[in-house]
Design an enzyme around this catalytic site. Structure first.
Site, PDB file in Angstrom:
ATOM      1  N   CYS A   1      -3.015 -43.776-102.277  1.00  0.00           N
ATOM      2  CA  CYS A   1      -3.389 -42.636-101.659  1.00  0.00           C
ATOM      3  C   CYS A   1      -3.323 -41.413-102.593  1.00  0.00           C
ATOM      4  CB  CYS A   1      -2.522 -42.519-100.422  1.00  0.00           C
ATOM      5  SG  CYS A   1      -0.929 -42.584-100.746  1.00  0.00           S
TER       6      CYS A   1
ATOM      7  N   ARG B   1     -12.095 -37.040 -98.951  1.00  0.00           N
ATOM      8  CA  ARG B   1     -11.397 -37.105-100.211  1.00  0.00           C
ATOM      9  C   ARG B   1     -11.643 -38.223-101.373  1.00  0.00           C
ATOM     10  NH1 ARG B   1      -4.880 -36.416 -99.541  1.00  0.00           N
ATOM     11  NH2 ARG B   1      -5.331 -35.951-102.180  1.00  0.00           N
TER      12      ARG B   1
END
Length: 290
Positions: free
Chosen positions: A248, A189
């Site tokens: 995040c 990611r």
């Protein structure tokens, strides 16, 4: 007072010595948001209440939130009212846990610190460690949530013990030595190879990558302070740990890195709660892949 981690044995001791105690099960599933409550109802630590990421630890009400993104933080006053409603008092030792590698429970740990309550600790090893030690279990809703007998707590807001950082600040400090960004998402990611939740893949320019589960050992417990300190030293290089801002996807899985730095003796560090989900949806902000 426990302020970072607490072991199963330590929690069991608190349960037997009349310490003012509140235990919260923060189990959650990003792909199936109703699953966490169902798992709690099926089995949880005896006496634990459920704290739901979507319902209690985030809000999408624009008048009650402090940031955007997928899991916006409620205003401190809003969160304090919820804490009072579930019976939290000023002298209560809080213990939080989940079934998710101590990921989602970190959110409640951080929010309590943000609201000035230092006596909160993450159960090291989570529910799995409790089960392995044959800890007492219950099912259904905790009796602490019985509205017929439940009394509101006397919790009041204190000065924030941990720092919240907003998008404007991160943007203004980008590429400056006064800010070191650490991204807690998985490496694919971070590199922009996959993105299951947000409309843009990639990461904030200049951010370092440390997936949140890197903090755990093979047995599912946090690594030792020495191990964590060495790993963060390798990651940061010459950067000052006090410049670190964690993020995040939505401000949740960044918290295990904040907790790990505290365990390592590296002090309190910032949280960019909006994280990638707010950053990549803000016009004209740079995004990169690598």
């Amino acid at each position: 007072m426990f302020t970072t981690l607490i072991s199963v044995a330590q929690l069991q001791a608190l349960q037997t010595n009349n310490t003012p105690l509140a235990v919260f099960d923060c189990t959650f599933d990003l792909m199936n948001p109703s699953k966490g409550k169902a798992q709690y109802l099926e089995q949880h630590i005896a006496g634990a209440q459920h704290a739901d990421l979507d319902q209690h630890l985030a809000t999408h009400d624009a008048h009650k939130r402090v940031n955007a993104g997928r899991h916006p933080l409620p205003k401190r006053e809003v969160f304090a009212a919820w804490l009072q409603s579930v019976g939290l008092n000023q002298d209560t030792q809080v213990v939080v846990y989940d079934r998710n590698g101590m990921n989602h429970c970190g959110r409640l740990w951080w929010m309590l610190k943000w609201c000035g309550h230092d006596a909160v600790a993450v159960l090291d090893g989570g529910l799995q460690a409790w089960l392995a030690a044959n800890g007492a279990l219950a099912s259904g809703n905790s009796t602490a949530l019985d509205k017929a007998t439940h009394q509101p707590g006397n919790f009041v807001l204190g000065e924030p013990l941990l720092q919240l950082v907003d998008t404007a600040t991160v943007s203004m400090q980008l590429h400056k030595d006064t800010q070191t960004l650490i991204d807690a998402r998985s490496a694919p990611r971070y590199r922009g190879e996959v993105e299951p939740f947000d409309p843009v893949a990639g990461h904030i320019p200049g951010a370092l990558n440390r997936p949140f589960n890197t903090n755990l050992n093979a047995q599912g417990f946090f690594k030792s302070a020495d191990e964590l300190r060495a790993e963060f030293a390798d990651l940061l290089g010459n950067a000052n740990p006090q410049t670190v801002v964690h993020h995040c996807g939505s401000g949740v899985s960044a918290v295990p890195n904040i907790l790990a730095m505290q365990i390592a003796g590296l002090g309190g560090t910032g949280l960019y709660a909006g994280s990638w989900s707010e950053w990549c949806n803000t016009p004209e902000l740079p995004c990169e892949k690598s």
